[in-house]
Design a protein around this motif. Structure first.
Motif, PDB file in Angstrom:
ATOM      1  N   TRP A   1       0.844  -1.200   0.000  1.00 11.99           N
ATOM      2  CA  TRP A   1       0.000   0.000   0.000  1.00 11.99           C
ATOM      3  C   TRP A   1       0.876   1.245   0.000  1.00 11.99           C
ATOM      4  CZ3 TRP A   1      -0.831   3.485   4.328  1.00 11.99           C
ATOM      5  CH2 TRP A   1      -1.839   4.437   4.104  1.00 11.99           C
ATOM      6  N   ARG A   2       0.785   2.018  -1.085  1.00  8.81           N
ATOM      7  CA  ARG A   2       1.501   3.291  -1.202  1.00  8.81           C
ATOM      8  C   ARG A   2       2.992   3.132  -0.916  1.00  8.81           C
ATOM      9  NH1 ARG A   2      -2.580   8.144   0.735  1.00  8.81           N
ATOM     10  NH2 ARG A   2      -4.365   7.434  -0.495  1.00  8.81           N
TER      11      ARG A   2
ATOM     12  N   ALA B   1      -6.335   8.007  16.175  1.00 10.00           N
ATOM     13  CA  ALA B   1      -5.566   9.118  16.725  1.00 10.00           C
ATOM     14  C   ALA B   1      -5.628  10.359  15.835  1.00 10.00           C
ATOM     15  CB  ALA B   1      -4.109   8.698  16.913  1.00 10.00           C
ATOM     16  N   GLY B   2      -6.173  10.198  14.616  1.00 10.88           N
ATOM     17  CA  GLY B   2      -6.286  11.326  13.691  1.00 10.88           C
ATOM     18  C   GLY B   2      -5.073  11.536  12.815  1.00 10.88           C
ATOM     19  N   ASN B   3      -4.205  10.530  12.718  1.00 10.97           N
ATOM     20  CA  ASN B   3      -2.965  10.688  11.953  1.00 10.97           C
ATOM     21  C   ASN B   3      -3.068  10.225  10.505  1.00 10.97           C
ATOM     22  OD1 ASN B   3      -1.672  11.732  14.215  1.00 10.97           O
ATOM     23  ND2 ASN B   3      -1.023   9.712  14.926  1.00 10.97           N
ATOM     24  N   ILE B   4      -4.071   9.451  10.143  1.00 15.24           N
ATOM     25  CA  ILE B   4      -4.361   9.147   8.741  1.00 15.24           C
ATOM     26  C   ILE B   4      -5.846   9.408   8.507  1.00 15.24           C
ATOM     27  CG2 ILE B   4      -2.517   7.422   8.581  1.00 15.24           C
ATOM     28  CD1 ILE B   4      -4.695   5.254   8.547  1.00 15.24           C
ATOM     29  N   THR B   5      -6.203   9.570   7.238  1.00 14.86           N
ATOM     30  CA  THR B   5      -7.586   9.912   6.910  1.00 14.86           C
ATOM     31  C   THR B   5      -8.424   8.650   6.675  1.00 14.86           C
ATOM     32  OG1 THR B   5      -7.212   9.962   4.525  1.00 14.86           O
ATOM     33  CG2 THR B   5      -6.757  11.999   5.774  1.00 14.86           C
ATOM     34  N   GLN B   6      -9.735   8.840   6.713  1.00 10.33           N
ATOM     35  CA  GLN B   6     -10.644   7.735   6.419  1.00 10.33           C
ATOM     36  C   GLN B   6     -10.442   7.252   4.983  1.00 10.33           C
ATOM     37  OE1 GLN B   6     -12.868   6.469   8.810  1.00 10.33           O
ATOM     38  NE2 GLN B   6     -13.167   4.799   7.359  1.00 10.33           N
ATOM     39  N   SER B   7     -10.125   8.165   4.075  1.00 10.15           N
ATOM     40  CA  SER B   7      -9.878   7.783   2.685  1.00 10.15           C
ATOM     41  C   SER B   7      -8.633   6.908   2.568  1.00 10.15           C
ATOM     42  CB  SER B   7      -9.709   9.044   1.824  1.00 10.15           C
ATOM     43  OG  SER B   7      -9.368   8.694   0.506  1.00 10.15           O
ATOM     44  N   GLN B   8      -7.575   7.251   3.273  1.00 15.17           N
ATOM     45  CA  GLN B   8      -6.362   6.426   3.264  1.00 15.17           C
ATOM     46  C   GLN B   8      -6.630   5.044   3.866  1.00 15.17           C
ATOM     47  OE1 GLN B   8      -3.982   9.327   5.432  1.00 15.17           O
ATOM     48  NE2 GLN B   8      -2.605   9.557   3.671  1.00 15.17           N
TER      49      GLN B   8
END
Length: 576
Positions: free
Chosen positions: A157-158, A177-184
């Motif tokens: 992945w990426r 924790a807010g460090n990656i997005t829901q899209s990611q």
């Protein structure tokens, strides 16, 4: 290899080889399906127990592998018959696949007992199928060989290499924790599982396939071949050929397995940094074989066997595909050979020492030398104390070393629903020093002992940068999981074990170096709590689950059913 059976000594002869009314019916029905008498009469009948299912992605190739096993059976002069069995799918079964491991074991035993099989090929790999199939086959007592499903390809992945399970937990924590997005997070779904086969981390599936090989139940090197690799179908065909010879040689489990075979499985699990689930499964398998194994034996072996497989979710970054390229299971066992009983027999007809004699390690970072291990002891440890009188287990190789000696106040969740409801409450009274406690998750409490033991870190702690803390339960956890999780606390809370009496704020002391787990509450107070405790209301009164609850043993005993775990095999019928 000694005296070979005569055709009239085959078990299937009683169905096909005699001249009476019953055998007339048996033969005519085979003719009905298009076989000729020369196909099946006087030949070893090989039952291929297949756990294929369209809801079992780990076993999605077994429809093809069964045909490849048949090819080998035909080539060796046997007669193959495919018998579908419960797939015990890890991904979809609720409340847990562990509830159905014993059903598969009983089904395997009865499938074979009731039908004209002389030998067995067991197709499994996803977590509960190796022990379930092997437990049933051991109780039946016929020659058998295990064909492991093999791990899937590495995730991607990426530009990052992903490990199934392990990276799910890792990146879900980052999402919360807010460090990656829901899209990611959503995008990751397409890259984390790229082929059929089992988890490619050192999880329960990889552990149990390796344990079966170390125990002598697979062909040499079979457990580490990636599922899509061309070596895998060749191994399946080789297994089909070999089982026919095993029948003629009468190479039954009783003629092959010893205490050394069991100890080899344990040593391999420890040096692999394998799943905590293996402790329950190997105990159950050993008991089915009439051999001794308990938690103390696991811990004794763990203390002397170093961890040498540098794989996720332990310290390393490598995955099972890398392990295969590094030399695979044969090279791993060769390196571990000073800690193994090399005289133990295997399904190859030779000894384990013979099977691995010419193996080589090709990557010293993935399969470490014994003098340069990941850690000096095995990856698992057994702890006991006032909170776990009959023991609990921890995967030390996947824990924060600083937390292996820790005292902290309990934050108690009465069940999994309570955990989900309150864990991320901003007002939850929890710090990084707290000990999260989950109960009602054991063999009876789950029911089936679900994989709830890797409790998520509370969201407010994740946002503070906390990524591990001590967690404690009578549950299991996925072998792909990581963290300082104390599991399998026995006796479980559901039957009144000390875990049932823990209250918020009670101090709990974990001391892995000294193998202790203690609740720091005065005995007089514990007696008061014990007197006030009432058993939970039983929720299941019919069907398999009711039978399971009546018969299941505790985690330290292997979670088998009491009426299946030991004793002489069920007598075969006198009339066929």
């Amino acid at each position: 290899m000694g005296t070979r059976k005569r055709p009239e000594e085959l078990r299937s002869h009683r169905w096909y080889g005699v001249d009476d009314l019953r055998a007339f019916g048996h033969r005519s029905r085979m003719l009905q399906m298009g076989f000729s008498e020369a196909d099946f009469r006087g030949k070893p009948v090989i039952g291929i127990i297949n756990t294929w299912s369209e809801l079992s992605p780990c076993h999605f190739h077994f429809r093809t592998r069964a045909e490849e096993v048949k090819r080998g059976v035909w080539q060796a002069g046997g007669f193959p018959v495919e018998l579908p069995a419960h797939p015990v799918t890890e991904q979809y079964m609720k409340p847990t696949s562990m509830l159905y491991r014993n059903m598969l074991a009983m089904e395997t035993e009865e499938l074979v007992r009731s039908q004209p099989c002389d030998g067995l090929v067991l197709l499994g790999g996803c977590d509960k199928t190796p022990p379930g199939l092997v437990m049933g086959a051991l109780s039946m007592g016929l020659p058998f060989i295990f064909v492991p499903a093999g791990p899937m390809l590495r995730g991607n992945w990426r530009g990052k290499t992903l490990g199934s399970g392990s990276d799910v937990w890792k990146y879900n924590a980052e999402l919360r924790a807010g460090n990656i997005t829901q899209s990611q997070w959503k995008d990751m779904e397409t890259g984390i599982a790229r082929s059929f086969g089992t988890c490619m981390t050192a999880g329960t599936a990889a552990t149990m396939m390796l344990a079966c090989e170390a125990m002598g139940l697979t062909l040499p090197g079979a457990s580490s071949i990636p599922a899509p690799d061309a070596n895998h179908p060749r191994m399946a065909t080789d297994s089909g050929r070999r089982i026919v010879d095993m029948v003629w040689e009468d190479l039954t489990p009783a003629a092959m397995l010893t205490q050394g075979s069991v100890d080899n499985a344990v040593a391999a699990t420890m040096a692999f940094g394998g799943s905590t689930n293996a402790i329950i499964h190997i105990i159950a398998m050993a008991r089915r074989a009439g051999l001794e194994l308990d938690l103390e034996r696991f811990d004794t072996i763990s203390r002397r066997v170093p961890l040498i497989a540098n794989l996720r979710p332990n310290a390393g970054e490598a995955l099972m595909e890398d392990f295969f390229y590094a030399g695979g299971s044969r090279a791993f066992l060769k390196r571990l050979s000073p800690h193994l009983d090399l005289a133990a027999k295997t399904v190859s007809g030779r000894t384990l020492g013979d099977d691995i004699a010419d193996a080589e390690v090709f990557d010293e970072e993935v399969i470490r030398p014994l003098d340069r291990p990941i850690q000096a002891e095995g990856g698992l440890a057994v702890v006991k104390g006032t909170l776990a009188p009959k023991g609990a287990v921890i995967k030390t190789s996947a824990a924060d070393p600083k937390l292996l000696t820790h005292t902290g106040p309990a934050v108690v969740f009465d069940n999994y629903a309570d955990l989900k409801k309150r864990l991320d409450d901003p007002d939850l009274d929890v710090t990084a020093d707290s000990v999260l406690v989950l109960r009602s998750s054991g063999p009876q409490g789950g029911p089936g002992m679900p994989e709830w033991g890797m409790m998520p870190i509370p969201q407010k702690l994740l946002k503070q940068g906390v990524r591990d803390m001590v967690r404690l339960s009578d549950a299991r956890m996925s072998g792909t999981s990581y963290g300082t999780c104390v599991l399998h606390v026995s006796p479980e809370s559901h039957i009144g074990g000390p875990l049932a009496l823990v209250r918020d704020g009670d101090l709990i002391r974990l001391d892995v170096p000294n193998r202790r787990l203690d609740l720091l509450v005065e005995e007089a107070e514990m007696e008061r709590r014990r007197a006030a405790w009432t058993p939970p209301v039983r929720r299941y009164e019919r069907g398999w689950t009711s039978m399971y609850l009546d018969q299941v043993t505790q985690a330290d005993e292997g979670c088998d059913l009491r009426f299946l775990e030991a004793g002489a095999p069920t007598p075969e019928p006198d009339i066929y």
